[in-house]
Design a protein around this motif. Structure first.
Motif, PDB file in Angstrom:
ATOM      1  N   ARG A  29       0.554  -1.452  -0.189  1.00  0.00           N
ATOM      2  CA  ARG A  29      -0.048   0.064   0.529  1.00  0.00           C
ATOM      3  C   ARG A  29       0.710   1.490   0.059  1.00  0.00           C
ATOM      4  N   GLN A  30       1.488   0.968  -0.460  1.00  0.00           N
ATOM      5  CA  GLN A  30       3.149   2.255  -0.331  1.00  0.00           C
ATOM      6  C   GLN A  30       2.567   2.383  -1.836  1.00  0.00           C
ATOM      7  N   PRO A  31       2.833   4.229  -1.726  1.00  0.00           N
ATOM      8  CA  PRO A  31       2.688   4.785  -2.746  1.00  0.00           C
ATOM      9  C   PRO A  31       3.060   4.172  -4.855  1.00  0.00           C
ATOM     10  N   TYR A  32       4.558   4.197  -3.514  1.00  0.00           N
ATOM     11  CA  TYR A  32       5.580   3.432  -5.358  1.00  0.00           C
ATOM     12  C   TYR A  32       6.283   2.627  -4.682  1.00  0.00           C
ATOM     13  N   GLY A  33       5.628   1.934  -3.996  1.00  0.00           N
ATOM     14  CA  GLY A  33       6.391   0.979  -3.383  1.00  0.00           C
ATOM     15  C   GLY A  33       7.845   0.779  -2.583  1.00  0.00           C
ATOM     16  N   ILE A  34       8.593  -0.183  -1.883  1.00  0.00           N
ATOM     17  CA  ILE A  34       9.372  -0.489  -1.851  1.00  0.00           C
ATOM     18  C   ILE A  34      10.882  -0.573  -2.313  1.00  0.00           C
ATOM     19  N   PHE A  35      12.060  -0.023  -1.751  1.00  0.00           N
ATOM     20  CA  PHE A  35      12.987  -0.476  -3.189  1.00  0.00           C
ATOM     21  C   PHE A  35      13.830  -0.562  -1.940  1.00  0.00           C
ATOM     22  N   HIS A  36      15.017  -1.610  -2.173  1.00  0.00           N
ATOM     23  CA  HIS A  36      16.072  -2.253  -1.595  1.00  0.00           C
ATOM     24  C   HIS A  36      17.788  -1.200  -1.586  1.00  0.00           C
ATOM     25  N   ILE A  37      18.398  -1.135  -0.690  1.00  0.00           N
ATOM     26  CA  ILE A  37      19.538  -0.389  -0.781  1.00  0.00           C
ATOM     27  C   ILE A  37      20.316  -0.970  -1.705  1.00  0.00           C
ATOM     28  N   LYS A  38      20.636  -1.045  -2.329  1.00  0.00           N
ATOM     29  CA  LYS A  38      22.092  -1.901  -3.353  1.00  0.00           C
ATOM     30  C   LYS A  38      23.644  -2.064  -2.916  1.00  0.00           C
ATOM     31  N   ARG A  39      23.759  -0.177  -2.642  1.00  0.00           N
ATOM     32  CA  ARG A  39      25.322   0.007  -3.091  1.00  0.00           C
ATOM     33  C   ARG A  39      24.974   1.213  -3.008  1.00  0.00           C
ATOM     34  N   ILE A  40      25.922   2.377  -1.907  1.00  0.00           N
ATOM     35  CA  ILE A  40      26.313   3.208  -1.125  1.00  0.00           C
ATOM     36  C   ILE A  40      28.008   4.364  -1.742  1.00  0.00           C
ATOM     37  N   PHE A  41      27.483   5.306  -1.953  1.00  0.00           N
ATOM     38  CA  PHE A  41      28.302   5.973  -2.527  1.00  0.00           C
ATOM     39  C   PHE A  41      28.649   7.234  -2.072  1.00  0.00           C
ATOM     40  N   ILE A  42      29.832   6.952  -0.699  1.00  0.00           N
ATOM     41  CA  ILE A  42      30.839   8.258  -0.455  1.00  0.00           C
ATOM     42  C   ILE A  42      31.892   8.844  -0.366  1.00  0.00           C
ATOM     43  N   ASP A  43      32.295  10.060  -0.550  1.00  0.00           N
ATOM     44  CA  ASP A  43      33.020  10.506  -0.097  1.00  0.00           C
ATOM     45  C   ASP A  43      34.260  10.184   0.511  1.00  0.00           C
ATOM     46  N   PRO A  44      35.702   9.248   0.304  1.00  0.00           N
ATOM     47  CA  PRO A  44      35.845   8.549   1.569  1.00  0.00           C
ATOM     48  C   PRO A  44      36.826   9.581   2.043  1.00  0.00           C
ATOM     49  N   ARG A  45      36.833  11.266   1.745  1.00  0.00           N
ATOM     50  CA  ARG A  45      37.144  12.061   2.555  1.00  0.00           C
ATOM     51  C   ARG A  45      36.378  13.074   3.152  1.00  0.00           C
ATOM     52  N   TYR A  46      35.124  12.256   3.699  1.00  0.00           N
ATOM     53  CA  TYR A  46      34.193  12.526   4.608  1.00  0.00           C
ATOM     54  C   TYR A  46      34.565  11.863   5.963  1.00  0.00           C
ATOM     55  N   VAL A  47      35.161  11.933   6.796  1.00  0.00           N
ATOM     56  CA  VAL A  47      35.118  10.504   8.011  1.00  0.00           C
ATOM     57  C   VAL A  47      35.441  12.218   9.579  1.00  0.00           C
ATOM     58  N   PRO A  48      33.790  10.787   9.891  1.00  0.00           N
ATOM     59  CA  PRO A  48      33.145  11.814  11.097  1.00  0.00           C
ATOM     60  C   PRO A  48      34.493  12.148  12.875  1.00  0.00           C
ATOM     61  N   ASP A  49      34.211  13.035  13.666  1.00  0.00           N
ATOM     62  CA  ASP A  49      34.869  12.819  14.832  1.00  0.00           C
ATOM     63  C   ASP A  49      35.232  12.152  15.521  1.00  0.00           C
ATOM     64  N   PRO A  50      36.095  11.713  16.143  1.00  0.00           N
ATOM     65  CA  PRO A  50      36.169  10.723  16.867  1.00  0.00           C
ATOM     66  C   PRO A  50      34.764  10.510  18.687  1.00  0.00           C
ATOM     67  N   GLY A  51      34.328   9.372  18.151  1.00  0.00           N
ATOM     68  CA  GLY A  51      33.274   8.920  19.095  1.00  0.00           C
ATOM     69  C   GLY A  51      31.538   9.853  18.694  1.00  0.00           C
ATOM     70  N   SER A  52      32.164  10.336  17.303  1.00  0.00           N
ATOM     71  CA  SER A  52      30.316  10.916  16.470  1.00  0.00           C
ATOM     72  C   SER A  52      30.329  10.168  14.991  1.00  0.00           C
ATOM     73  N   SER A  53      29.018  10.477  14.987  1.00  0.00           N
ATOM     74  CA  SER A  53      28.600  10.240  13.287  1.00  0.00           C
ATOM     75  C   SER A  53      29.007  11.366  12.692  1.00  0.00           C
ATOM     76  N   THR A  54      29.432  12.051  13.124  1.00  0.00           N
ATOM     77  CA  THR A  54      29.162  13.761  12.315  1.00  0.00           C
ATOM     78  C   THR A  54      30.760  14.034  12.788  1.00  0.00           C
TER      79      THR A  54
END
Length: 481
Positions: A29-54
């Protein structure tokens, strides 16, 4: 699918994307259906601060991610299912009158599971390549939300210029709802999107990211005053370096790191009146392995600096006397234009003629070979640089014409300018390119990395430029800095 890097870092194969999510509705019943995540693309230079996700560091500018998704449970692709999508757009600045931001706060602040939406003006988060807005209701959970211009309800289109995220994940605190930040899309996000479209992992050896400072010291205000650039190996470390002559006569050297970045500035000459009379500048290996610097002055004199380095320009050799015919040399550049692959000097004269000087050295300029007679076409060559854009170790020439078009001439030699290929047609953007040079700034390979100084002070590196296409774009100096 667009999201924030600090969100995507935790995404695994059991994550799903549900467009226009309806809380409590069954999967079918979701309007457009459900889509599974296959692969993520992140710039490898994005590095969170120690002990944080940001992070609160400069790398927070890279808080963007893309995901490739499967078809939905009915076998329909995401784009076909939703009937459209947002157009990735690099904004010209940070100040916008009306940007629409749509997102889903977390359950704690949004038990109904409804989207929140605001259309607001934006400004710059000072010191960062990020947008800022003020609007209530944007609690934790909205990270990754698109910032859209030209948005209309149910139009299913618009231009997305950033995503909610950035400094500290997009705000000072998850429980402060009224101030939010977003990455402002630039070359880094564009490169990441291209990798996602091609289903290729981002390279691990990207140039270091230094925020608005870029990979070259100084801001755009200073780089608007760059009069000439020359590339060469000037420090003895076998990396390509960048030498700049400024409009005030100063001369500086930026040692390359071999990865597309540059070290601290080395001042070779302070501001002076003599070097304001430079009219053409090029670097080349005229004597031995180390690069030299050749200068044509306003009075027609030509001088060679055989071995400039981080401690100065070194000795000066007169190659042509004041009042010589070289006063009519409008531009020159070097490349492997000789038949034996050695360095040759290509000259574009004021009347449009082209000449090649294959034997430039400490003994003089040598005899030249005329490649083209005077003509009207080549009087419209606004900028030119030699390089190895074909990867063949032959001398190639790149020309920016007065109408903004870009062409390469592969295999330029005493036989002629070489095989012409169109890289860009006439356009207004490349009319703004003021200074350019090609060198081996990445991977210490062929001289196919193009550095361009623009009229607004932005400096761009196009790594691995070919004979028919510009290479991957990296920003060395950001506009507005």
């Amino acid at each position: 699918m667009l999201t924030a890097a600090h969100c995507a870092r935790s995404m695994t194969g059991d994550y799903i994307f549900v467009p226009k999510f309806v809380k409590g509705a069954a999967p079918d019943r979701q309007p457009y259906g459900i889509f599974h995540i296959k692969r993520i693309f992140i710039d490898p230079r994005y590095v969170p601060d120690p002990g944080s996700s940001t992070t609160k560091k400069a790398a927070s500018d890279l808080d963007t991610a893309f995901a490739r998704v499967s078809a939905n449970q009915w076998g329909t692709s995401l784009q076909d299912a939703v009937g459209g999508g947002l157009t990735f757009t690099r904004p010209a600045g940070y100040t916008h009158r009306g940007v629409t931001v749509v997102g889903y706060p977390s359950h704690r602040h949004n038990s109904a599971g409804r989207a929140v939406k605001c259309t607001v003006p934006t400004s710059q988060l000072r010191g960062y390549r990020q947008l800022s807005m003020t609007c209530g209701g944007y609690y934790g959970g909205v990270s990754g939300s698109p910032w859209i211009t030209d948005y209309k309800d149910d139009a299913r289109t618009g231009h997305v210029i950033g995503n909610l995220g950035g400094y500290n994940g997009g705000g000072n605190d998850a429980d402060v709802d009224y101030i939010s930040y977003a990455t402002a899309f630039g070359a880094d996000a564009a490169n990441l999107l291209a990798r996602a479209v091609a289903d290729q992992a981002p390279p691990a050896d990207l140039p270091p990211y230094r925020g608005l400072g870029g990979s070259l010291p100084g801001g755009a205000g200073r780089w608007r005053k760059a009069a000439f650039t020359a590339s060469g190996e000037y420090t003895g470390d076998r990396h390509g370096d960048l030498l700049v002559v400024w409009s005030d006569g100063g001369v500086t050297l930026y040692p390359g790191d071999g990865k597309g970045g540059f070290g601290a500035e080395k001042r070779l000459r302070p501001a002076n009146s003599t070097w304001t009379h430079a009219r053409a500048v090029t670097g080349g290996t005229f004597t031995g392995r180390r690069a030299g610097l050749l200068v044509r002055w306003s009075d027609g004199e030509v001088t060679l600096y055989p071995q400039p380095g981080p401690f100065g320009l070194g000795r000066e050799i007169r190659m042509a006397a004041p009042g010589s015919a070289w006063k009519n040399a409008a531009q020159f550049t070097t490349g492997a234009f000789r038949d034996d692959g050695g360095t040759g000097l290509l000259v574009r004269w004021a009347d449009g003629g082209l000449s090649l000087y294959p034997q430039v050295g400490t003994g003089g300029l040598g005899a030249g070979t005329r490649l083209l007679p005077a003509n009207g076409t080549w009087t419209k060559a606004a900028l030119l640089t030699g390089g190895d854009f074909g990867g063949t170790a032959a001398g190639d020439l790149l020309v920016r014409w007065t109408d903004g078009a870009l062409d390469t001439y592969a295999g330029t030699s005493a036989a002629g300018p070489g095989t012409k290929s169109r890289v860009r047609g006439p356009n207004s953007l490349w009319k703004q390119a003021r200074v350019l040079t090609a060198g081996a700034f990445r991977h210490d390979g062929p001289a196919d990395d193009l550095v361009v100084c623009w009229s607004d002070g932005e400096v761009t590196l196009y790594a691995d430029t070919g004979t028919k296409a510009l290479g991957t774009e990296y920003t060395l100096v950001h506009p507005g800095t």
